[in-house]
Structures are given as structure tokens and as C-alpha cells.
Design a protein around this motif. Structure first.
Motif, short mmCIF file in Angstrom:
data_model
loop_
_atom_site.label_atom_id
_atom_site.label_comp_id
_atom_site.label_asym_id
_atom_site.label_seq_id
_atom_site.Cartn_x
_atom_site.Cartn_y
_atom_site.Cartn_z
N ARG A 23 -3.79 3.22 -34.08
CA ARG A 23 -3.97 2.35 -35.25
C ARG A 23 -3.20 1.05 -35.10
O ARG A 23 -2.02 1.08 -34.75
N GLY A 43 -0.97 4.93 -43.87
CA GLY A 43 -0.66 6.11 -43.07
C GLY A 43 0.78 6.11 -42.60
O GLY A 43 1.44 5.08 -42.53
N GLY A 44 1.23 7.32 -42.29
CA GLY A 44 2.64 7.53 -41.96
C GLY A 44 3.08 6.76 -40.73
O GLY A 44 4.17 6.19 -40.69
N LEU A 45 2.23 6.71 -39.74
CA LEU A 45 2.60 6.07 -38.49
C LEU A 45 2.91 4.59 -38.70
O LEU A 45 3.96 4.09 -38.28
N TYR A 107 -12.19 9.32 -30.08
CA TYR A 107 -11.68 9.46 -31.45
C TYR A 107 -12.40 10.56 -32.23
O TYR A 107 -11.78 11.37 -32.90
N ASN A 112 -9.81 13.70 -33.03
CA ASN A 112 -9.80 14.23 -34.39
C ASN A 112 -10.33 15.64 -34.55
O ASN A 112 -9.61 16.49 -35.08
N TRP A 116 -6.60 17.35 -33.34
CA TRP A 116 -6.11 17.49 -34.73
C TRP A 116 -6.27 18.93 -35.22
O TRP A 116 -5.37 19.49 -35.84
N ASP A 171 1.61 9.58 -30.92
CA ASP A 171 0.63 10.50 -31.47
C ASP A 171 -0.36 11.10 -30.47
O ASP A 171 -0.35 10.82 -29.29
N TYR A 172 -1.26 11.89 -31.07
CA TYR A 172 -2.14 12.76 -30.30
C TYR A 172 -3.27 12.00 -29.62
O TYR A 172 -3.96 12.55 -28.77
N HIS A 195 3.36 12.69 -34.30
CA HIS A 195 3.50 12.68 -35.76
C HIS A 195 3.00 13.96 -36.41
O HIS A 195 3.22 14.18 -37.60
N ILE A 196 2.28 14.78 -35.67
CA ILE A 196 1.65 15.94 -36.30
C ILE A 196 2.29 17.23 -35.76
O ILE A 196 3.05 17.17 -34.79
N ARG A 306 -5.60 11.75 -48.21
CA ARG A 306 -6.86 11.56 -47.51
C ARG A 306 -7.61 12.89 -47.60
O ARG A 306 -6.98 13.95 -47.64
N THR A 343 -12.01 9.93 -45.26
CA THR A 343 -11.40 9.66 -43.97
C THR A 343 -12.28 10.23 -42.87
O THR A 343 -13.00 11.20 -43.09
N ARG A 344 -12.28 9.61 -41.71
CA ARG A 344 -12.93 10.12 -40.49
C ARG A 344 -14.35 10.62 -40.75
O ARG A 344 -14.73 11.72 -40.34
O1 F6P Z 1 -0.01 11.07 -37.48
C1 F6P Z 1 -1.09 11.28 -38.22
C2 F6P Z 1 -1.72 10.00 -38.64
O2 F6P Z 1 -1.84 9.10 -37.59
C3 F6P Z 1 -0.95 9.37 -39.80
O3 F6P Z 1 -0.15 8.35 -39.43
C4 F6P Z 1 -2.02 8.90 -40.72
O4 F6P Z 1 -1.72 9.30 -42.01
C5 F6P Z 1 -3.26 9.57 -40.28
O5 F6P Z 1 -3.01 10.29 -39.11
C6 F6P Z 1 -4.33 8.53 -40.13
O6 F6P Z 1 -5.35 8.92 -39.34
P1 F6P Z 1 -6.50 7.89 -38.93
O7 F6P Z 1 -5.84 6.80 -38.15
O8 F6P Z 1 -7.45 8.71 -38.15
O9 F6P Z 1 -7.06 7.41 -40.22
#
Ligand code: F6P
Length: 520
Positions: A23, A43-45, A107, A112, A116, A171-172, A195-196, A306, A343-344
Motif C-alpha cells: 500500500r 489501515g494499520g500499516l 494480490y 489475499n 491472508w 507484510d505478507y 502485521h498479521i 472492513r 474491501t478486496r
Molecule cells: O496488515 C494488514 C493490512 O495491511 C492492514 O494494514 C490494513 O488494515 C489491511 O491489511 C488493508 O488491506 P488492503 O491493503 O488489502 O486493503
């Protein structure tokens, strides 16, 4: 953030820092006049890394996720692009612009659904996943390909600087990046933060051996691997031991691989408390709060998420329905407000989940509503001001993920709530390690226990509610994002060998045999 910015600059003065994350730090959003402008990404990241990237002036290597971001890349002539957000944050972004098909496979097929799901234990293993040649192809042509492009871009950015590169990959999505970068930059300092959740070695065995070995080989090229919780660190070391046959030291939190020591450390991510408090007092949030005050009932149960399968939204609704069935005295006196974002949506499981969430809320509302009251208020929207206004107003915050790396909703909510709101918290959220003592803990699969927890929260003596909220707020204040950043930087300073002391790896490493799909 000022003190941490100075501290960060001092600690990193000998390094050329580069952040790599799927991201970018910014998103495009329309302003009041419907013009597109950059805002900070969600998002957290992004929350965690923004301060670090700004303090150090680090270049942020990120995916061009769509045609628009791809055009930004073409316009930047290969140089990092300076992006300024509406709230005056400045970032240098260096775009990785993969072919659309490669990005889609990376992705929407590997990162995901596959990684994920492994890392949040989301499969019903009797039925899923079904892996086949399309999975192997997505690994080769998507995940590996995009990781290679990221590594190339990171190396290019590193070579622009004169100091020792410090690569902070995240991250993953980017598990192969540390190894690919190490091959080119033997002396770089590499830290990868996950992060996960990190699941057990047994659960990793859902993935074919070549994939999981390549993931571990990729990550173990880093000097330090950061994870969210003690249990993630332990699971990671056990994965090294059981799945890779590596010597590990659980007390020292180290693994030994290819003649090197790799540190595996816990850094619980957090929020920028002061900035969050400031935003909670902003006119936009106060406006949103006035609107909420027009309809909020005596008690407000709240969630913001989300629509991710890991968030366990459907069981949360079922638990609430049971609460209302067991305690009809709450009817008309309580509303469960769920503010959710899609989301996604290119992943079929997510589309189906979003449909199910909406459907279940509708069914419960149709069963229990009366003329003047609807038990669930479902809002599908992304509106930070409104979300924060909800944080200020809740009486009970429901955070019931199946598994979650950390969960910043819990930290954000208790930071700005002033009603002595109670936190009903899954024992499987990373944040439970920090806040569990004062939250009302639930097993997220048990809907009756969750209903009972909501009831306890609603009935809790206000003095106790306020005291617990105060304790949790103090923990978050102390462990805020500045601490997350400084703990990592201190470890980089204390644990990674200085250049002179290093036994250099060969500038070009031999590639590992990685099973049926060949080598990188
Ligand atoms: O670490 C998980 C994470 O990347 C968070 O930072 C964020 O909340 C979420 O997944 C966002 O996912 P995406 O970028 O797929 O919307």
C-alpha cells in the motif's frame, strides 16, 4: 510525534532508509467540491509507518494498484515522487508498476485469499483451499514476479543513496523481498515486519512445501523479523524449527540460518495518540457527533470494520440477536451500530461475505424491529470523521475477530471515548495481550458467550467501566506508535552488527532449490 521525529533522525543518521509496502501512504479521495486530492491512506500499516517515513524522509516503495497510480509512475520518470496530502503530510513515493495480470495474481490469488487465509486460520479445511495448477501459476507469474519488481525498485533506491541502506519491508505481500534484496546488497540492514498473525507450523502445511520454504527463505534473509505478539514470535520460531529444521533459541528469540543469526522480535503496533485525540476534537468530528446525538438511544453498541472474513461480523450480529432475545428489556433502549467498508471485492470470498453481512443484518432487523426502533444500524461507508465520532459515543465497542494481528479499532476507540465505554474483545486479537486485563474477553466463536459479554458490558457499574477504560487508555498512551517505531530502531542499532564487524555474505548468493516450480 515531534520528539520521536528527532530521535528517529538521530538513530538513522548513518542509514539510507527505504520503506517497502504494497500500500502507498496515500489514497485519492474527492474533496467537498468533488475534486480528487490525496489523503493519508487507511489501515494499520499506513497509520504505523507514516510517522517513520515522514521523520526520516524515507522513500516509500509501493504498488501502483490501479491505472491512475500507474500513470503517476509513468509521470515520475523513475524518480521518487513527492506527494503532499490534504493535511500537509509529505511522502516520497517510488511506484512499482507491475503488469495488471501479474498484480491481479499476486494480490487477488496469492496474497489475499491464500496467505491472508492461512494466517488468519480462515479455511474450513474439509472444503478449502483447493490448490491446483492455477495456484502454482499465480505464485510464479504473480507473487514471485511482483516481489522481484519490488526488490529491483528497492535496490535502485538504495543505490541512489551514499549511506548504508536500511530496508523496512512490510507484510505478507512481500515475503520474498528480503532474500531478493540481500542477493544484491549484502551489507544492507533488512527488517521485515509482519502485521498479521503468524499461525502454527502445522497450519502452514496447508501450503505446498516449496511455497512455505520460499517464504521462510525470503524472510530469513532479514536481520530482524518483527511480529505483533508473543504468540506470533513463538509460532514463527517453531515454524523455523519444525518446518525448516533450523536451530532456534526461544529465549533469545533467534533463529540460525545460512550462517547468520536472525532476530525475531515483538513490536505491537499502535496509534499516534496525540494526533488521534486532536482529530477527535476537530470540527468535522464534532459535526458528525451532533448528528449521532440526534438518533442515539440510551445505549450504543458499536463496531467499525472492513468487511473482512477475519473480523467475524456475522457472529457479532447473531450474538446481538441472542442478547435481545434473552433480554427483551433492551429493545428500544439499545442500537448496534455497525459502520463497515467493502474491501478486496475482486476476491470472490470477500464479495460473498459482504453479501452475507448485509443479509444477516436485514434478517435480524426484519425479525426484531418495531415501528419506532431498528436494532441494527448498518452503514456501509468510509468516513473517518463519522467513525471517530462513533468512537466518542459508544457504550460498548465490539471487537470480536476470529484472529487479528493487532486491531487498531480497539486502541482508537478507547483513546477517544469519554463515556467510560466498555470493550468486548476477542482473545484472538493481538491487542488482547495489552488490553485483555481490562476488557471483557470473549471466545469469538461462541455467540452465547458474546451475547453474555455484551450484557455484562451494558450492565457494568459506571464506576468500574470508567476505571477500566482509564486503565486501557493509559496502556495505549504509553505504548503508542512512537514506542513501536523507537523499539524497532533501538533493536536495529543494538542487534545488527556494524558494517566493519560483519562477515559479508557472498555478494551473489546461490539460489535455493525451491521444489517443483523451479528457482526464483
Ligand atoms: O496488515 C494488514 C493490512 O495491511 C492492514 O494494514 C490494513 O488494515 C489491511 O491489511 C488493508 O488491506 P488492503 O491493503 O488489502 O486493503
Amino acid at each position: 510525534m515531534l520528539a520521536i521525529e528527532q530521535y528517529t533522525r538521530r538513530l538513522l543518521k548513518d542509514f539510507h532508509p527505504i520503506v517497502a509496502a504494497n500500500r502507498p501512504p496515500v489514497d485519492l479521495a474527492p474533496d467537498a467540491g468533488d475534486r480528487e486530492r490525496f489523503v493519508r491512506g487507511s489501515g494499520g500499516l499506513v497509520t504505523g509507518l507514516s510517522g517513520l517515513a515522514q521523520a526520516t524522509g524515507a522513500v516509500w516503495v509501493a504498488s501502483a494498484r490501479d491505472g491512475f497510480e500507474g500513470e503517476l509512475d509513468l509521470g515520475s520518470g523513475g524518480e521518487p515522487m513527492v506527494v503532499e496530502t490534504a493535511d500537509a503530510a509529505r511522502f516520497q513515493v517510488s511506484w512499482v508498476n507491475p503488469p495488471r495480470l501479474a498484480y491481479d495474481l499476486y494480490y487477488n490469488t496469492i496474497a489475499n485469499p491464500l496467505l491472508w487465509f492461512v494466517q488468519h486460520y480462515l479455511w474450513n479445511l474439509a472444503e478449502a483451499p483447493v490448490l491446483d495448477d492455477s495456484t502454482h501459476r499465480a505464485w510464479n507469474e504473480g507473487y514471485r514476479r511482483v516481489n522481484q519488481l519490488f526488490a529491483q525498485q528497492v535496490v535502485r533506491e538504495a543505490r541512489r543513496g551514499r549511506k548504508r541502506p536500511l530496508v523496512l519491508s512490510h507484510d505478507y505481500h512481500l515475503y520474498l523481498v528480503p532474500r531478493l534484496v540481500r542477493r544484491e546488497l549484502a551489507d544492507a540492514v533488512l527488517q521485515h515486519f509482519v502485521h498479521i498473525p503468524w499461525p502454527t507450523p502445522q497450519y502452514w502445511k496447508v501450503l505446498p512445501q516449496y511455497m512455505r520454504d520460499e517464504i521462510m527463505d525470503g524472510l530469513l534473509a532479514a536481520d530482524i523479523i518483527g511480529l505483533q505478539t508473543h504468540s506470533d514470535v513463538r509460532n514463527f520460531l517453531l515454524t523455523c524449527e519444525e518446518n525448516m529444521g533450523l536451530p532456534v533459541d526461544l529465549r533469545q528469540q533467534t533463529a540460525f540460518y545460512r550462517g547468520r543469526t536472525v532476530w525475531v522480535r515483538r513490536y505491537p503496533i499502535s496509534i499516534d495518540v496525540r494526533e488521534f485525540e486532536r482529530s477527535a476534537a476537530s470540527p468535522g468530528v464534532e459535526r458528525a457527533e451532533r448528528e449521532i446525538l440526534r438518533w442515539r438511544p440510551e445505549q450504543l453498541i458499536y463496531r467499525v470494520d472492513r468487511m473482512d472474513l477475519s473480523k467475524n461480523i456475522v457472529r457479532g450480529f447473531f450474538a446481538y440477536e441472542r442478547l435481545l432475545q434473552a433480554h427483551p428489556e433492551w429493545r428500544r433502549r439499545v442500537i448496534f451500530w455497525a459502520m463497515l467498508q467493502k474491501t478486496r471485492q475482486n476476491v470472490p470470498e470477500y464479495r460473498e461475505y459482504a453479501r452475507q453481512v448485509v443479509q444477516v443484518a436485514r434478517v435480524i432487523n426484519s425479525r426484531l424491529s418495531s415501528d419506532d426502533w431498528q436494532p441494527i444500524r448498518l452503514e456501509l461507508r468510509e468516513d473517518m470523521n463519522r467513525a471517530v465520532a462513533g468512537y466518542k459515543q459508544f457504550d460498548v465497542l465490539l471487537v470480536n475477530p476470529i484472529y487479528d494481528g493487532m486491531n487498531l479499532v480497539a486502541k482508537e476507540g478507547i483513546t477517544v471515548n469519554r463515556r467510560g465505554g466498555a470493550l468486548v474483545l476477542s482473545e484472538n486479537a493481538g491487542t488482547h495481550e495489552e488490553l485483555g486485563e481490562w476488557a471483557i474477553t470473549i471466545n469469538p466463536f461462541d455467540v452465547d458467550a458474546t451475547a453474555q459479554a455484551m450484557q455484562s458490558a451494558l450492565l457494568m457499574d459506571p464506576v468500574e467501566r470508567h476505571a477500566r477504560a482509564e486503565k486501557m487508555r493509559a496502556v495505549v498512551q504509553q505504548n503508542d506508535v512512537a514506542r513501536w517505531i523507537s523499539a524497532q530502531l533501538q533493536d536495529i542499532r543494538d542487534l545488527v552488527e556494524p558494517l566493519a564487524a560483519r562477515h559479508p555474505e557472498p555478494a551473489r548468493e546461490e539460489t535455493l532449490p525451491v521444489g517443483r516450480e523451479g528457482t526464483l
